[in-house]
Scaffold this motif. Sequence first.
Motif, PDB file in Angstrom:
ATOM      1  N   ASP A 153     -62.259 -19.174  47.051  1.00  0.00           N
ATOM      2  CA  ASP A 153     -63.356 -18.743  47.908  1.00  0.00           C
ATOM      3  C   ASP A 153     -62.791 -18.261  49.238  1.00  0.00           C
ATOM      4  OD1 ASP A 153     -62.869 -21.152  49.484  1.00  0.00           O
ATOM      5  OD2 ASP A 153     -63.860 -22.183  47.835  1.00  0.00           O
ATOM      6  N   ASP A 180     -62.468 -19.076  52.390  1.00  0.00           N
ATOM      7  CA  ASP A 180     -62.508 -20.143  53.381  1.00  0.00           C
ATOM      8  C   ASP A 180     -61.739 -19.668  54.627  1.00  0.00           C
ATOM      9  OD1 ASP A 180     -61.900 -22.352  54.969  1.00  0.00           O
ATOM     10  OD2 ASP A 180     -61.749 -23.712  53.263  1.00  0.00           O
ATOM     11  N   GLU A 181     -62.512 -19.257  55.640  1.00  0.00           N
ATOM     12  CA  GLU A 181     -61.913 -18.602  56.815  1.00  0.00           C
ATOM     13  C   GLU A 181     -60.919 -19.518  57.516  1.00  0.00           C
ATOM     14  OE1 GLU A 181     -63.437 -16.143  60.771  1.00  0.00           O
ATOM     15  OE2 GLU A 181     -64.884 -17.042  59.393  1.00  0.00           O
ATOM     16  N   GLU A 182     -61.270 -20.797  57.624  1.00  0.00           N
ATOM     17  CA  GLU A 182     -60.415 -21.747  58.331  1.00  0.00           C
ATOM     18  C   GLU A 182     -59.087 -21.935  57.580  1.00  0.00           C
ATOM     19  OE1 GLU A 182     -60.897 -26.307  60.016  1.00  0.00           O
ATOM     20  OE2 GLU A 182     -62.631 -25.278  59.152  1.00  0.00           O
ATOM     21  N   TRP A 183     -59.197 -22.086  56.259  1.00  0.00           N
ATOM     22  CA  TRP A 183     -57.986 -22.251  55.432  1.00  0.00           C
ATOM     23  C   TRP A 183     -57.084 -21.028  55.600  1.00  0.00           C
ATOM     24  CZ3 TRP A 183     -55.105 -19.892  51.770  1.00  0.00           C
ATOM     25  CH2 TRP A 183     -54.184 -20.676  51.065  1.00  0.00           C
ATOM     26  N   ASP A 192     -54.088 -29.998  48.271  1.00  0.00           N
ATOM     27  CA  ASP A 192     -54.671 -30.367  49.564  1.00  0.00           C
ATOM     28  C   ASP A 192     -53.651 -30.271  50.696  1.00  0.00           C
ATOM     29  OD1 ASP A 192     -53.047 -32.401  48.770  1.00  0.00           O
ATOM     30  OD2 ASP A 192     -54.477 -34.020  49.201  1.00  0.00           O
ATOM     31  N   LEU A 200     -57.676 -16.374  45.707  1.00  0.00           N
ATOM     32  CA  LEU A 200     -58.343 -17.493  46.380  1.00  0.00           C
ATOM     33  C   LEU A 200     -59.636 -17.858  45.662  1.00  0.00           C
ATOM     34  CD1 LEU A 200     -58.178 -16.224  50.074  1.00  0.00           C
ATOM     35  CD2 LEU A 200     -56.880 -18.110  49.099  1.00  0.00           C
ATOM     36  N   SER A 205     -60.242 -12.882  43.660  1.00  0.00           N
ATOM     37  CA  SER A 205     -60.948 -14.145  43.519  1.00  0.00           C
ATOM     38  C   SER A 205     -60.449 -14.845  42.267  1.00  0.00           C
ATOM     39  CB  SER A 205     -62.436 -13.818  43.428  1.00  0.00           C
ATOM     40  OG  SER A 205     -63.168 -14.948  43.108  1.00  0.00           O
ATOM     41  N   GLU A 230     -66.640 -10.615  52.403  1.00  0.00           N
ATOM     42  CA  GLU A 230     -65.627 -11.672  52.450  1.00  0.00           C
ATOM     43  C   GLU A 230     -64.223 -11.083  52.276  1.00  0.00           C
ATOM     44  OE1 GLU A 230     -67.843 -15.683  50.941  1.00  0.00           O
ATOM     45  OE2 GLU A 230     -67.593 -14.096  49.475  1.00  0.00           O
TER      46      GLU A 230
END
Lengths: 320, 320
Positions: free
Chosen positions: B94, B96-99, B58, B92, B125, B5
């Motif tokens: 986690d 989160d590839e999209e984020w 968010d 981060l 992390s 990751e």
Amino acid sequence: MSSSEFDLIESILRSQSLRRDDVTLGIGDDCALLDVPQGMELAVSLDTLVSGRHFFPDAAPELIGHKVLAVNLSDLAAMGAEPAWVTMGLTLPDADEEWLAGFMRGFSALSSNYGVQLVGGDTTSGPLTVSLQVHGLVPAGKAIRRSGARPGDLVFVSHTIGDAGLALAMLQGRITPTDELQTLRQRLESPQPRIELGIALREVATAAIDLSDGLASDLGHICERSQCGAVIETHELPLSDAVRTLSDWRLAVSAGDDYELCFTIDSSRQERVTQLSKELDLRLTCIGKIRQQPGIDFLSSGGSCESNLQGYDHFPESDS
Amino acid sequence: MSSSEFDLIESILRSQSLRRDDVTLGIGDDCALLDVPQGMELAVSLDTLVSGRHFFPDAAPELIGHKVLAVNLSDLAAMGAEPAWVTMGLTLPDADEEWLAGFMRGFSALSSNYGVQLVGGDTTSGPLTVSLQVHGLVPAGKAIRRSGARPGDLVFVSHTIGDAGLALAMLQGRITPTDELQTLRQRLESPQPRIELGIALREVATAAIDLSDGLASDLGHICERSQCGAVIETHELPLSDAVRTLSDWRLAVSAGDDYELCFTIDSSRQERVTQLSKELDLRLTCIGKIRQQPGIDFLSSGGSCESNLQGYDHFPESDS
């Protein structure tokens, strides 16, 4: 935190006494202004240390202040750069004056040692996290990169490796603690950046890296960037008596947090390394050789061979 | 996060296409190596943005990526420095590839605009936190400091102020949201660093600061460092129709997150500022004067006077 608490933090950050001539403007404006001498390259590295991941939340603040700076200076050491300036981003859950004063004591003791001035920073409220950027200077073209190792080069490592990993294993209860824990713990909590060695290696090493993730993983980075592999003689690895007795070389090459330097040299330069070791009063051990074929093999004196030893993941159980 | 990751994160961080000639060595070694041209000073600033404090948890990742860089570039703008390089410490929860891809899109769009190269970083992390250090270049001795304001100097501010503060007040329910929220929100979430203005002001301004904590607080820093005070004419403050209608000048001087520049000039240079405003197509408004007596007075056209308006504390309810 209230604005008066931030004022308190700012005043503690400013309390350092060190003043460098090449700092045109330090803490207190939108930016710091720094003077890079002609002929020098600027070497920069930023590291973030998170509570519970890189240090125990209840660790003494002096030790956290020391370690945060030490691991950053270690990156400069690996490039052969001389430390100059540092900036700090400090995120704190609350304005604990005593904690902060302790943190700055640890930080300042080490920064004074190397003439590093804190020139800027930012304090925010949130989970305990420290981001530090170190700035070093190195004569143009003289920095030691990871990419310069060539087949036939000898691989060296400074001091001993595995002590920090053994201390961590004891503190986490994976190995039963012994009387040696206090000594080993110092290696984990108070690493010494090998600045003088890094500077001396500018004219000697073909490649270098600092050992933060463990020899197997970090030497792997040199091999990857240099497009080569390595053979390591496990009986040559410099292990302390504690590591030798209570664990073995596998822990020493897979555990992290050593902050020793691993470097490669052309085999013709071996005598210079012996001389350096005396000059710096620092053990420098030849542990193997660079080869063309990718991957790292760990050879025992009995002739057995192991490969694919992964770097150690700090505090893995706290991971998401 | 697992090491694969982290590899993913590294590859996304490296995905930027910008390559500057003065970067001798970018991401992938212990340090980045950077070339500061002779006659230039290095301007550095490090800022940390914490989720829930500096942006909504968010918020769209593109906007976070943009804002993190924008607020840092704004510090360079305030010194009149030209942006060159940036390093990033990304913590981060986690991988989160999209984020992360969204974050890098927002970040890269702005960094490309200003020719800023990401040269190094660290991913860890933990709770979502971004530390960014920007590095800019400014001709030696030409940086604009906070300390140069003199009694009689005129005080200017760029564009309008208070829009970001009004957006935040609406999002937090302190003011009833109206149709204007979408436009105002852009000012809060997508601030534009005033780089071109800062560079042009090197030869004009006696002092400058960027408005992150609100005019009252930030002009206060100029006054403190310049050992003077100021009188601000509240009817001269450049307010958008929304701020004028839905709130008043008090919000505009006490709310933060404007990232406009506040600067002072010798009164003989007023015409040059008018000219600059046309050249840059950017509103530059004279809002008052520097005086010898400490403190800032806000004078209304009716003759009433208010003092001691505090800077705004972002998201104070989330504080410990």
